[in-house]
Write a protein that holds these residues in place. Structure first.
Motif, mmCIF file in Angstrom:
data_model
loop_
_atom_site.group_PDB
_atom_site.id
_atom_site.type_symbol
_atom_site.label_atom_id
_atom_site.label_comp_id
_atom_site.label_asym_id
_atom_site.label_seq_id
_atom_site.Cartn_x
_atom_site.Cartn_y
_atom_site.Cartn_z
ATOM 1 N N GLN A 49 0.808 -1.210 0.000
ATOM 2 C CA GLN A 49 0.000 0.000 0.000
ATOM 3 C C GLN A 49 0.847 1.268 0.000
ATOM 4 O OE1 GLN A 49 -2.568 -1.337 -0.610
ATOM 5 N NE2 GLN A 49 -2.508 -3.283 0.475
ATOM 6 N N TRP A 50 1.836 1.292 -0.857
ATOM 7 C CA TRP A 50 2.662 2.485 -0.964
ATOM 8 C C TRP A 50 2.889 2.738 -2.440
ATOM 9 C CZ3 TRP A 50 4.070 6.072 2.389
ATOM 10 C CH2 TRP A 50 5.015 7.023 1.963
ATOM 11 N N PRO A 52 1.026 6.300 -0.976
ATOM 12 C CA PRO A 52 -0.320 6.481 -0.440
ATOM 13 C C PRO A 52 -1.228 7.211 -1.419
ATOM 14 C CG PRO A 52 1.163 8.099 0.517
ATOM 15 C CD PRO A 52 1.994 7.213 -0.350
ATOM 16 N N MET A 53 -1.888 6.395 -2.252
ATOM 17 C CA MET A 53 -2.822 6.989 -3.193
ATOM 18 C C MET A 53 -4.131 6.254 -3.076
ATOM 19 S SD MET A 53 -0.411 7.222 -6.474
ATOM 20 C CE MET A 53 -1.738 7.733 -7.527
ATOM 21 N N LYS A 54 -5.220 6.968 -3.264
ATOM 22 C CA LYS A 54 -6.528 6.319 -3.217
ATOM 23 C C LYS A 54 -6.646 5.364 -4.380
ATOM 24 C CE LYS A 54 -8.962 9.905 -0.827
ATOM 25 N NZ LYS A 54 -10.038 10.860 -0.846
ATOM 26 N N ASP B 81 -8.114 4.594 3.262
ATOM 27 C CA ASP B 81 -8.060 4.955 1.836
ATOM 28 C C ASP B 81 -6.956 4.182 1.120
ATOM 29 O OD1 ASP B 81 -8.789 8.558 2.020
ATOM 30 O OD2 ASP B 81 -10.062 6.792 2.237
ATOM 31 N N PHE B 82 -5.940 3.791 1.862
ATOM 32 C CA PHE B 82 -4.799 3.098 1.259
ATOM 33 C C PHE B 82 -4.833 1.618 1.622
ATOM 34 C CE2 PHE B 82 -4.086 7.318 0.486
ATOM 35 C CZ PHE B 82 -3.698 8.051 1.592
ATOM 36 N N ASN B 83 -6.034 1.117 1.888
ATOM 37 C CA ASN B 83 -6.235 -0.313 2.162
ATOM 38 C C ASN B 83 -5.487 -0.829 3.381
ATOM 39 O OD1 ASN B 83 -7.876 -0.555 -0.140
ATOM 40 N ND2 ASN B 83 -6.064 -0.772 -1.425
ATOM 41 N N LEU B 84 -5.209 0.033 4.341
ATOM 42 C CA LEU B 84 -4.509 -0.435 5.540
ATOM 43 C C LEU B 84 -5.469 -0.926 6.618
ATOM 44 C CD1 LEU B 84 -1.560 2.123 5.811
ATOM 45 C CD2 LEU B 84 -1.391 -0.334 5.508
ATOM 46 N N SER B 139 -16.532 8.127 0.033
ATOM 47 C CA SER B 139 -15.692 6.942 0.300
ATOM 48 C C SER B 139 -16.412 5.926 1.162
ATOM 49 C CB SER B 139 -14.380 7.354 0.989
ATOM 50 O OG SER B 139 -13.715 8.316 0.237
ATOM 51 N N ALA B 465 5.597 8.339 7.539
ATOM 52 C CA ALA B 465 5.862 6.981 7.060
ATOM 53 C C ALA B 465 7.362 6.782 6.885
ATOM 54 C CB ALA B 465 5.148 6.740 5.732
ATOM 55 N N ARG B 490 3.083 5.064 9.940
ATOM 56 C CA ARG B 490 3.310 3.686 9.502
ATOM 57 C C ARG B 490 4.793 3.435 9.301
ATOM 58 N NH1 ARG B 490 1.841 2.183 3.446
ATOM 59 N NH2 ARG B 490 3.459 0.698 3.976
#
Lengths: 157, 587
Positions: A49-50, A52-54, B81-84, B139, B465, B490
């Protein structure tokens, strides 16, 4: 922190696993590095998940996850294009066969042989690469083509 | 105010005065003046904002504010939003809707962000609120076109239906046709997230033609180009419009039809969409460009020369979203043409590639910071940066309020000096005294956090991050940033010490997210025991944290303040200190 920066940022991203899992077992790793392709080294940690973009922005651009890679294909003269999953094909020959079937024509590419007397029955297959240039399909290794191709075009001879 | 005077003003007068006070902060201050003001204020508060749906329960809100007309709720943390955030974590709105259906018959606005909304919830909204006007689902997920059909059929006075960036399941219902022929009140419709099967074009055309107050229309990408012109001719009064797919090769009849349609739209100020736009079609919008204040080209794969030409037609731009195809040259042109620019977002066209495919560097951002005096908000993805550039940007633009930089390769150093970015971001927080949001990236030691703790006194949201060396980094932020509300981290080596030392700080914030850091489950339990008004959620899909080895660090940690106590809808992979399994009910 000990990791080489060149060509390693995409190691962990999902859409590159597909390219490397078939390729790296058979090819010379130094060739991969020189060609700038992603290779699959077991990383000390998985960077999921990097950046960080929708999802909408990232996925729309690529339409590429670990199992499919759809590109648009247009035939000259026909405004409505088709879409093709490149990862469903193993080689150029596979791709050409699908395209010839999809568009009912004979396709010229880097390794094709053409009957020069009947050129009107042929179409040339080109692709748009990341720099926006249109190149003939088939000159570079299949995996390299997969990492460069944005879309395909079939033009009259 | 002297006590005598305060008690001599009648309730009606006070209520009238309070009606001019709209902001939540001011209302909260007013209600704290004295008991009678608290009572009067709570009866006349009409609008509620709940930044974390688990911070308070619907019953508590209803008990305190009995006459609410408008509610806004947010669910999952931003990193979802970033699937975390794993699916099923929470953020369900049904219980809120159920409670409000009984308590607020006059509720007319519901705005939700990152929540799970079911068709059942939508049907309940349609049935319960007679004068329902505004539904914004940003969202969100969990619903289908069936739920939308219920809304369309029942909400006679619906003015706004905005589904921005939500995930909608296609139930094959032609939901748009469920708006009755007598329905004419649409003002704002955003269906840009819908798939191709989910919008009947003829129903859309009929809807647009009978809604004379329609100001904002954002279509989905499946609507073909020639249909766009039809829609625009039906609604020339539009202020905001999102176009559809342009990918066909140029046809002059389609082009002139489109150009003609756009030229009728004298009120148009905001354009977005542009999926797969073929550059040859761009001149069709030139007639509206001089009035445009907002342009979203983040889906348009057009190259720099076309972007430069386009930008030169848009001198009034205030908001621009664009891909890195714009390159430094495009941003330099923007800097000289668009002096009113307030917000710039540059997204990467090829985020997963090691090599840049577009010549976008720090120079583009420096140019915009120099040329655009009103620039306040920046979101910038790039592949290289220098401390010198950041210092220049900070000195050029001390009025920045939002600065989010993403250097795509984690831990990238200053490309000129090889140094980490402490000095650069330090300059940003030192010069930009009104900075409320900051996202860091690149190579960062604890040093940058020292600067942030020292200078970023108005900072409300910080995203970090792959940064820092030790707990000291986190400690600087938690102890120094007085206005901090949201902190999301993160892949940083931050652990127990900083958290436990600053436990009290966490109750002054909305939430803290930490994933892939170095926090132990023991510390989580301790924190939870120490701070009863914090919910400490360990999110770990690998199994019960208690059964793991001593040096185990939690995968994901979400800490938020709450007056509602532990929630009742936690999935099996969320672990708290409570061993009471009765708390684990399915939603």
């Amino acid at each position: 922190m000990g990791r080489p920066t060149s060509s390693s940022s995409s190691i962990d991203s999902p859409n590159h696993f597909a390219f490397s899992s078939t390729a790296s077992s058979q090819r010379d790793l130094t060739t991969d590095l020189r060609l700038g392709l992603s290779i699959s080294i077991a990383p000390p940690f998985v960077r999921e998940q990097w950046p960080p973009m929708k999802a909408a922005v990232a996925e729309e651009e690529h339409e590429c996850n670990s199992s499919t890679f759809y590109v648009k294909v247009y035939m000259e003269g026909i405004p409505i294009g088709r879409k093709l999953d490149l990862l469903a094909h193993e080689s150029y020959y596979d791709l050409i066969r699908t395209l010839e079937h999809m568009f009912h024509t004979n396709i010229i590419w880097a390794e094709a042989e053409m009957d020069r007397d009947h050129y009107e029955k042929y179409h040339v297959l080109t692709y748009e690469d990341k720099e926006g240039d249109w190149m003939m399909v088939g000159d570079v290794p299949w995996e390299m083509f997969l990492s460069a191709v944005r879309r395909l075009k079939i033009s009259k001879c | 105010m002297p006590r005598r005077l305060a008690s001599s003003l009648s309730d009606e007068v006070l209520e009238h005065v309070f009606s001019f006070i709209q902001s939540d902060k001011d209302r909260n201050v007013v209600s704290a003046v004295c008991k009678s003001w608290y009572e009067i204020e709570r009866w006349c508060r009409r609008k509620i904002f709940v930044g974390n749906c688990y911070a308070v329960s619907p019953k508590m809100v209803i008990r305190r504010f009995p006459q609410v007309r408008s509610i806004e709720l947010k669910g999952k943390p931003h990193f979802a939003d970033f699937n975390l955030v794993p699916d099923g974590w929470g953020g369900y709105v049904l219980q809120w809707i159920t409670e409000m259906a009984g308590a607020y018959p006059w509720l007319d606005e519901i705005r939700l962000k990152r929540m799970v909304v079911t068709d059942e919830s939508l049907e309940l909204i349609a049935k319960s609120f007679k004068d329902f006007k505004v539904l914004v689902l940003a969202s969100c997920e969990g619903f289908s076109t069936d739920g939308l059909a219920a809304i369309a059929a029942s909400c006679k006075n619906l003015r706004e239906l905005d589904l921005r960036e939500s995930e909608v399941d296609d139930s094959s219902v032609h939901w748009l046709s469920h708006f009755p022929e007598t329905y004419t009140s649409m003002v704002s419709l955003n269906i840009s997230c819908l798939g191709s099967g989910e919008v009947s074009f003829s129903a859309l055309e009929r809807l647009v033609s009978r809604c004379p107050n329609l100001r904002s229309l954002k279509l989905n990408r499946a609507v073909p180009l020639d249909k766009t012109a039809n829609i625009l001719r039906l609604a020339p009064q539009l202020v905001e419009f999102s176009t559809c797919t342009y990918s066909a090769e140029l046809r002059s009849d389609v082009f002139s039809n489109l150009a003609g349609a756009f030229s009728n739209c004298k009120e148009l100020r905001s354009l977005s969409g542009f999926w797969d736009v073929v550059p040859d079609y761009l001149p069709a919008i030139y007639s509206v460009c001089s009035r445009l204040t907002s342009l979203n080209l983040s889906y348009a794969t057009i190259q720099s020369p076309d972007l430069i030409k386009l930008a030169s037609h848009c001198p009034s731009l205030q908001h621009l979203l664009v891909l890195d195809y714009t390159e430094d040259s495009g941003l330099e042109a923007l800097a000289s043409n668009s002096k009113d620019l307030q917000e710039l977002r540059v997204f990467p066209s090829d985020p997963f590639d090691a090599e840049p495919n577009a010549s976008l560097t720090e120079q583009g951002l420096v140019a915009v910071s120099l040329g655009c005096p009103k620039l306040q908000s920046v979101l910038y993805f790039c592949r290289r940066m220098s401390n010198a550039a950041l210092v220049t940007i900070a000195q050029n633009r001390p009025n920045l309020t939002r600065f989010r930089l993403c250097i795509i390769e984690p831990k990238t150093a200053d490309y000129l000096t090889g140094e980490p970015f402490g000095v650069g971001f330090g300059a940003i927080v030192e010069h930009c005294k009104d900075l409320i949001r900051l996202s860091l990236s690149g190579l960062l030691t604890d040093c940058v956090f020292e600067y942030i703790g020292k200078y970023a006194k108005k900072l409300e949201m910080l995203s970090v991050a792959f940064a820092g060396d030790s707990d000291l980094g986190l400690h600087h932020v938690l102890s120094g940033c007085e206005s901090l509300r949201k902190l999301e981290i993160r892949d940083c080596p931050f652990g127990d010490k900083a958290l436990l030392t600053n436990a009290a700080k966490l109750e002054t914030m909305r939430s803290l997210w930490m994933s892939s850091c170095s926090v132990s489950f023991e510390a989580c339990k301790l924190l939870s025991q120490k701070m009863p008004r914090l919910n400490v959620e360990v999110i770990d899909e690998r199994g019960p944290p208690d059964s793991r080895p001593e040096n185990y660090t939690v995968d994901k940690l979400y800490i938020y303040r709450s007056v509602a106590g532990p929630r009742f809808d936690m999935p099996p992979f969320v672990w708290t200190k409570d061993e009471d399994l009765a708390l684990r009910l399915s939603p």
